[in-house]
Design a protein around this motif. Sequence first.
Motif, PDB file in Angstrom:
ATOM      1  N   ILE A  25      -6.791  93.975  42.818  1.00 13.02           N
ATOM      2  CA  ILE A  25      -8.083  93.701  42.183  1.00 13.02           C
ATOM      3  C   ILE A  25      -8.594  92.328  42.591  1.00 13.02           C
ATOM      4  CG2 ILE A  25      -9.295  93.426  39.988  1.00 13.02           C
ATOM      5  CD1 ILE A  25      -7.246  95.352  38.762  1.00 13.02           C
ATOM      6  N   ILE A  29     -12.112  91.370  44.404  1.00 14.09           N
ATOM      7  CA  ILE A  29     -13.081  90.407  43.875  1.00 14.09           C
ATOM      8  C   ILE A  29     -13.539  89.462  44.981  1.00 14.09           C
ATOM      9  CG2 ILE A  29     -13.411  88.473  42.289  1.00 14.09           C
ATOM     10  CD1 ILE A  29     -11.377  89.810  40.420  1.00 14.09           C
ATOM     11  N   LYS A 186     -16.042  87.570  34.335  1.00 11.52           N
ATOM     12  CA  LYS A 186     -16.333  88.984  34.088  1.00 11.52           C
ATOM     13  C   LYS A 186     -15.070  89.847  34.140  1.00 11.52           C
ATOM     14  CE  LYS A 186     -21.013  88.892  36.097  1.00 11.52           C
ATOM     15  NZ  LYS A 186     -21.855  89.413  37.207  1.00 11.52           N
ATOM     16  N   TYR A 187     -14.055  89.373  34.840  1.00 11.22           N
ATOM     17  CA  TYR A 187     -12.839  90.158  35.037  1.00 11.22           C
ATOM     18  C   TYR A 187     -11.754  89.827  34.020  1.00 11.22           C
ATOM     19  CZ  TYR A 187     -14.973  91.621  39.414  1.00 11.22           C
ATOM     20  OH  TYR A 187     -15.824  92.164  40.351  1.00 11.22           O
ATOM     21  N   ASN A 188     -12.060  88.964  33.046  1.00 14.26           N
ATOM     22  CA  ASN A 188     -11.072  88.623  32.018  1.00 14.26           C
ATOM     23  C   ASN A 188     -10.553  89.860  31.294  1.00 14.26           C
ATOM     24  OD1 ASN A 188     -10.262  85.973  31.925  1.00 14.26           O
ATOM     25  ND2 ASN A 188     -11.895  85.302  30.569  1.00 14.26           N
ATOM     26  N   ILE A 190     -10.074  92.698  32.319  1.00 15.71           N
ATOM     27  CA  ILE A 190      -9.143  93.473  33.154  1.00 15.71           C
ATOM     28  C   ILE A 190      -7.818  92.735  33.310  1.00 15.71           C
ATOM     29  CG2 ILE A 190      -8.722  94.420  35.460  1.00 15.71           C
ATOM     30  CD1 ILE A 190     -11.732  94.851  35.712  1.00 15.71           C
TER      31      ILE A 190
END
Length: 220
Positions: A25, A29, A186-188, A190
């Motif tokens: 991931i 990103i 924004k990926y926190n 996940i």
Amino acid sequence: MMYHTPFVFIFNEINDNLLELAKTIFKNIIKTSSLHALTINDVGTVIGGGTPSKKVPKYWNGNIPWISPKDLSNHPNVFTSHGENSITQNGLDHSSTKILPKKTVLFSSRAPIGYISIANNEITTNQGFKSVIPNKNYPFWFIYELLKSETPKIINEANGSTFKEISGGKLKQHKICIPTSIEVIKYNSIFLPIFEKIQQSEKEIDKLNQIKDILLNKFF
């Protein structure tokens, strides 16, 4: 040969899969985001360590965790709470080591370069570390994945004839190309569950190993 219970193998396999997922991931990103040229110093505070004199007994065996790269070699966990040794407040006051806050990303800077772990609690290190305290804009999981991906480049920037070492100054100025902090945050949702699951699995592994040691000492 070290014996592991079946449950330990299961937890280790879960963590390996989670780490591989996080790596994939993270790469995605970087690949799909608009990147900006920054340095390590822009995403966190680089802190070195130190060693209290071994000749002064009152500096050692206190309640402040203290680690060396050897500790991460012997116990290569994603999260680290302590090593084989600990120091006292007196030892802290009379050395260059500093207390690092929870979620600091521990990065070995020599012998070898590139052992990486996340502080489970307040901790101190020897001079073989240049650890990174994440700033408020970039979370610990991002710094962890970033340092893992940048380690080959950092090694190439290191100096030394006997063994390579990256200085604090060089690590601070190491150039990186990363998304904005707004994009990263924004990926926190996940990454935080992934690392929380890894952390919990490592706690279960520690408990199982403690039980195993008690049983082995009792019956053998």
